[in-house]
Scaffold this motif. Structure first.
Motif, short mmCIF file in Angstrom:
data_model
loop_
_atom_site.label_atom_id
_atom_site.label_comp_id
_atom_site.label_asym_id
_atom_site.label_seq_id
_atom_site.Cartn_x
_atom_site.Cartn_y
_atom_site.Cartn_z
N PRO A 628 0.82 -1.22 0.00
CA PRO A 628 0.00 0.00 0.00
C PRO A 628 0.85 1.28 0.00
CG PRO A 628 -0.84 -1.57 1.60
CD PRO A 628 0.44 -2.13 1.09
N ALA A 629 1.97 1.26 0.73
CA ALA A 629 2.84 2.46 0.74
C ALA A 629 3.39 2.69 -0.66
CB ALA A 629 3.97 2.26 1.73
N VAL A 630 3.79 1.60 -1.32
CA VAL A 630 4.37 1.73 -2.66
C VAL A 630 3.31 2.24 -3.64
CG1 VAL A 630 5.51 0.48 -4.54
CG2 VAL A 630 5.99 -0.15 -2.17
N VAL A 631 2.09 1.69 -3.53
CA VAL A 631 1.02 2.07 -4.46
C VAL A 631 0.69 3.56 -4.29
CG1 VAL A 631 -1.41 1.69 -5.04
CG2 VAL A 631 0.11 -0.26 -4.69
N ASN A 632 0.67 4.04 -3.06
CA ASN A 632 0.43 5.47 -2.82
C ASN A 632 1.44 6.32 -3.58
OD1 ASN A 632 -1.77 5.64 -1.20
ND2 ASN A 632 -0.63 5.52 0.72
N TYR A 633 2.69 5.93 -3.43
CA TYR A 633 3.75 6.69 -4.08
C TYR A 633 3.64 6.57 -5.61
CZ TYR A 633 8.39 8.35 -5.37
OH TYR A 633 9.43 9.03 -5.95
N GLN A 634 3.29 5.33 -6.04
CA GLN A 634 3.13 5.08 -7.47
C GLN A 634 2.07 6.02 -8.05
OE1 GLN A 634 1.60 1.16 -8.19
NE2 GLN A 634 3.13 0.70 -9.75
N ASN A 635 0.95 6.15 -7.34
CA ASN A 635 -0.13 7.02 -7.82
C ASN A 635 0.34 8.46 -7.95
OD1 ASN A 635 -1.93 4.97 -8.05
ND2 ASN A 635 -2.80 5.22 -5.99
N ASN A 636 1.13 8.89 -6.97
CA ASN A 636 1.68 10.25 -7.06
C ASN A 636 2.52 10.42 -8.33
OD1 ASN A 636 0.57 10.99 -4.72
ND2 ASN A 636 2.49 11.60 -3.71
N LEU A 637 3.34 9.40 -8.57
CA LEU A 637 4.21 9.48 -9.75
C LEU A 637 3.38 9.49 -11.04
CD1 LEU A 637 7.31 7.14 -9.17
CD2 LEU A 637 7.24 9.62 -9.24
N ILE A 638 2.32 8.64 -11.04
CA ILE A 638 1.48 8.57 -12.25
C ILE A 638 0.86 9.95 -12.53
CG2 ILE A 638 -0.65 7.56 -13.22
CD1 ILE A 638 0.15 4.95 -11.70
N ASN A 658 10.40 5.77 -16.10
CA ASN A 658 11.42 4.74 -15.81
C ASN A 658 11.38 4.35 -14.33
OD1 ASN A 658 12.30 4.49 -18.36
ND2 ASN A 658 13.99 5.97 -18.13
N GLN A 659 11.19 5.36 -13.51
CA GLN A 659 11.09 5.10 -12.07
C GLN A 659 9.87 4.21 -11.81
OE1 GLN A 659 13.31 5.65 -10.09
NE2 GLN A 659 12.74 6.59 -8.14
N LEU A 660 8.77 4.51 -12.52
CA LEU A 660 7.56 3.68 -12.36
C LEU A 660 7.81 2.24 -12.79
CD1 LEU A 660 4.73 6.13 -13.46
CD2 LEU A 660 4.81 4.85 -11.30
N LYS A 661 8.63 2.09 -13.84
CA LYS A 661 8.93 0.73 -14.32
C LYS A 661 9.70 -0.05 -13.25
CE LYS A 661 9.18 1.54 -19.27
NZ LYS A 661 10.14 2.10 -20.22
N LYS A 662 10.67 0.65 -12.63
CA LYS A 662 11.46 0.01 -11.57
C LYS A 662 10.53 -0.46 -10.44
CE LYS A 662 15.78 2.31 -10.90
NZ LYS A 662 16.45 3.25 -10.01
N ILE A 718 13.28 3.76 -2.70
CA ILE A 718 12.69 4.57 -3.77
C ILE A 718 11.51 5.40 -3.27
CG2 ILE A 718 11.47 4.44 -5.99
CD1 ILE A 718 12.99 1.83 -6.57
N VAL A 719 10.68 4.77 -2.42
CA VAL A 719 9.40 5.37 -2.05
C VAL A 719 9.58 6.59 -1.13
CG1 VAL A 719 7.29 4.90 -0.70
CG2 VAL A 719 8.12 3.23 -2.37
N ASP A 720 8.76 7.60 -1.37
CA ASP A 720 8.75 8.82 -0.54
C ASP A 720 8.73 8.43 0.94
OD1 ASP A 720 8.15 11.12 0.82
OD2 ASP A 720 6.58 11.77 -0.57
N ASP A 721 9.64 8.96 1.71
CA ASP A 721 9.80 8.59 3.13
C ASP A 721 8.49 8.72 3.91
OD1 ASP A 721 11.72 7.88 5.31
OD2 ASP A 721 11.00 9.80 6.09
N LYS A 722 7.69 9.73 3.56
CA LYS A 722 6.49 9.96 4.39
C LYS A 722 5.43 8.87 4.19
CE LYS A 722 3.61 13.25 1.79
NZ LYS A 722 4.44 13.65 0.63
N PHE A 723 5.53 8.13 3.07
CA PHE A 723 4.57 7.03 2.86
C PHE A 723 4.98 5.74 3.57
CE2 PHE A 723 3.60 9.31 -1.27
CZ PHE A 723 2.37 9.75 -0.86
N TRP A 724 6.27 5.62 3.86
CA TRP A 724 6.81 4.33 4.37
C TRP A 724 6.32 4.08 5.80
CZ3 TRP A 724 8.56 0.94 1.10
CH2 TRP A 724 9.11 -0.25 1.60
#
Ligand code: ADP
Ligand code: MG
Length: 736
Positions: A628-638, A658-662, A718-724
């Motif tokens: 869930p933390a990763v998905v939150n950050y992923q959505n921000n990136l998207i 590219n970051q999203l691919k990683k 990779i993920v924004d620290d505040k989401f972790w």
């Protein structure tokens, strides 16, 4: 705000308030040591002299106490307890869980006239009958056969557990089944102490007829980690498994080598002072405290004691230490490997043999070449390690210790002994019947340093890489893990050395029979003993290794020498079932065959259970906290990529894509491996044999934990620290 962020924020305020509340201890230790123990002083005050003498006689000779004296002791004990504001009592015992157990009863009763009184009878002191159906029995009984007994162990001091709210009398006890089989760690330890006492006393009498008793001594060193309690509570893996199943290493951990013996952080210092004071009041003679190698890792060690008392004291300390830590907003981790990538925790067992005449049998003295008694115990101990290294290895096998042994920070899984070059040269000279090149009595050479001339006191340097080094006047078994119940390795050490001493003694007896009366009889006898020792030593030398046990070369060399290298718990435990090993236990009267099998069953089942718990948590933490933390950050990136594209920043959008691919690659890695693990667990259900189950989990399921962790740890970077959501290594290891 996330639980992690809240926890971090709460730490600042904790520091000041706890320090303010610490009362200053204004008495010297000698005044409060043993305060809560029914020790010699309390016994003298509360028991009649003849009863106390009888009790001491029973303890020294391992003889049961009669009912009449037990009643008098119970009455005296109750008076002492009441004077110390105690309301309840419990038998305190060590079932095969490796931890301690207790069931409290109150002294409060009604007399014949229904008047409220306080009482404990002799038989209540001696025997209690708890429902034993939920203790591990390893198949010694079926679940419906619930009856078990706890029986007072008078060799270990009775103590009082105190809190602000009430005091309980704790009576050390054995746990046995209805049919009399041992269900604990303590009875075998005492049996092994009697075993080694009997044979060692006989052996001692070859040299000194005044020796009538020999007791194994044990000085343990307990390593542990301390973390902030709020951060601990935000990590389900620490709460349930005692170790982190995820976590990217901290940029700085122990590489600066600045923690070992460093200054102790103040919050931890306060907690240590408080638990030490409580330990001392309970009669645990704590002496040493220091920072260990890893950040937030510490060690404490007491003065050595008789092995059975040392074992009880270590268990009591392991229980106490976390309770006191909680009062300081801290938590203690006794797991062998709480954090990947930094040192794990061990529990060194310093072991020797003491005589009733005040001698340490492993003390070479200034003239060891003339000290045949020392040589006898020294050489026979080495021989025992050589012959029974696999059994010794089994005593340190556990899911936790598997992460530690051989990880270049702890001794390898190959058992060997290091005696140091001085001792080895000396022994070679002994074998070759000549004076040593450097006599050992020159060890005390002067070593003038700046303004202070001093004498070297030690016959050996330290070898911290060896699992079993000789450290001048004792052996130090360094391979046990930090959470082990010291009783088991010590029991086995006592048994194997006793068995070896028996073989030695038998050889001596046979040779002595052929001796005719002569004026030089003593000399002739000594020559016989020397010859036998030479033979034993020469046969045992493959177990000796003074070099670097962490090196690759040693692994190869050990293989050439035919030494075992047992790397996992299932393999290590299986050794206990070998026919010759069962025979060793049975013929020495320590375990019946059924009891050995039961102990193996309990240990292997515990291993399986612990890994199953870890597998469930790996799955749960990955799915409910990491993804869930990763998905939150992923959505921000998207959103960001879309926004950049809308504004015509195609190239910039590409970088974020590219970051999203990683991220997707690592998310995929986690999901796929969770599925693999689930499939393997379905296969596991069909395996019924415990050994096969343990091997399957170790070889097929456990490696998947590491793969899932690999991907998750990459995402943490990779993920924004505040989401972790999970507290990070740098926070667990450095914040206090
Ligand atoms: P070091 O090994 O650091 O030189 P010590 O010799 O003081 O330190 O001992 C370390 C540990 O070994 C302590 O726990 C101590 O109680 C224990 N120890 C010392 N002498 C003995 C002995 N004769 N038997 C058992 N343990 C011992
Ligand atoms: Mg240490």
């Amino acid at each position: 705000m996330s639980v992690r962020m809240k926890s971090l924020e709460s730490i600042n305020s904790k520091n000041s308030s706890e320090m303010m509340n610490m009362p200053l201890m204004d008495k010297p230790v000698s005044e409060y040591f043993n305060e809560f123990v029914f020790g010699p002083e309390a016994k003298r005050k509360y028991l009649p002299v003849q009863v106390l003498e009888k009790l001491n006689y029973c303890i020294e000779n391992y003889i049961p106490l009669d009912k009449e004296n037990a009643d008098i002791i119970a009455a005296g004990l109750k008076n002492w307890a009441i004077d110390n504001h105690v309301t309840h009592y419990t038998h305190w015992f060590q079932p095969l869980t490796g931890k301690t157990s207790e069931k409290h009863d109150t002294f409060f009763q009604f007399d014949k006239n229904w008047r409220a009184i306080e009482k404990i009878s002799g038989s209540e002191l001696i025997i209690q009958e708890p429902d034993g159906s939920s203790f591990p029995t390893g198949g010694l009984r079926s679940t419906h056969e619930a009856r078990s007994y706890t029986v007072w162990d008078p060799t270990s001091p009775i103590f009082i557990r105190c809190t602000r709210y009430g005091n309980t009398l704790c009576i050390p006890a054995f746990l046995i089944s209805y049919t009399g089989e041992s269900l604990d760690m303590k009875a075998p330890l005492l049996k092994s102490m009697k075993l080694i006492d009997d044979i060692s006393t006989k052996v001692c009498k070859l040299f000194d007829v005044n020796i009538n008793k020999v007791i194994p001594t044990l000085g343990w060193e307990q390593e542990y980690f301390v973390v902030d309690a709020s951060l601990f509570n935000a990590r389900p893996d620490l709460v349930l498994c005692g170790r982190t199943l995820f976590g990217n290493g901290s940029a700085r951990d122990q590489q600066l080598a600045d923690h070992y013996f460093g200054t102790i952080p103040e919050r931890v210092y306060n907690f240590i002072i408080e638990f030490e004071q409580e330990a001392l009041r309970l009669g645990i003679p704590i002496k040493t405290r220091h920072n260990e190698v890893a950040p937030n890792q510490f060690e404490c060690a007491p003065h050595f004691e008789f092995a059975n008392i040392a074992a009880d004291h270590n268990l009591l300390l392991m229980d106490k230490i976390d309770k006191v830590a909680i009062r300081h907003g801290l938590r203690v981790l006794i797991h062998e490997k709480p954090f990947q990538g930094v040192n794990g925790s061990g529990k060194h067992h310093n072991w020797s043999l003491a005589t009733d005449t005040g001698l340490n049998l492993l003390e070479p003295g200034n003239e060891p070449h003339k000290n045949l008694m020392f040589l006898t115990f020294f050489i026979n101990t080495i021989a025992a390690i050589f012959k029974y290294s696999d059994i010794l290895r089994a005593t340190i096998a556990s899911a936790g210790n598997d992460h530690r042994l051989g990880a270049s920070e702890a001794p390898p899984a190959i058992i060997s002994a290091s005696i140091g070059e001085n001792m080895e040269n000396f022994l070679i000279a002994f074998i070759e019947d000549r004076q040593p090149d450097i006599p050992l009595d020159k060890i005390g050479d002067k070593l003038d340093y700046l303004l202070v001339p001093f004498k070297k006191q030690h016959t050996t340097d330290r070898n911290r890489t060896s699992p079993f080094p000789f450290t001048s006047n004792k052996f130090e078994f360094r391979a046990p893990g930090s959470s082990v119940n010291v009783s088991f390795p010590t029991t086995i050490l006592n048994i194997i050395v006793a068995n070896q001493l028996k073989e030695f003694y038998r050889k001596v007896e046979i040779e002595f029979e052929n001796l005719s009366d002569s004026p030089n009889i003593i000399e002739e006898q000594n020559q016989i003993i020397k010859n036998i020792l030479k033979e034993i030593y020469t046969q045992s030398t493959p177990i000796l290794f003074n070099g670097d046990n962490y090196s690759k070369e040693w692994v190869e060399e050990a293989e050439k020498r035919g030494l075992s290298n047992i790397s996992s718990t299932p393999e290590a435990l299986e050794v206990l079932l070998q026919k010759e090993n069962i025979e060793l236990f049975v013929k020495n009267g320590i375990f019946t065959e059924k009891e050995v099998i039961a102990r193996y069953n309990v240990a292997i089942e515990e291993y399986v259970n612990k890994l199953e718990i870890e597998s469930v948590l790996v799955d749960e933490i990955a799915q409910t906290l990491i993804i869930p933390a990763v998905v939150n950050y992923q959505n921000n990136l998207i959103k960001n990529v879309k926004g950049l594209k809308d504004l015509g920043f195609e190239q910039e959008a590409e970088v974020h894509k590219n970051q999203l691919k990683k991220i997707s690659k690592h998310l995929d890695g986690i999901m796929q491996n969770i599925e693999n693990m689930e499939n393997l667990k379905k296969e596991l259900v069909n395996i019924t044999n415990l050994q096969d189950k343990a091997v399957f989990i170790n070889s097929r399921i456990k490696p998947i934990f590491d793969i899932i962790r690999f991907h998750a740890d990459k995402l943490e970077m990779i993920v924004d620290d505040k989401f972790w959501k999970l507290p990070k290594y740098r926070e667990l290891l450095f914040v206090h």
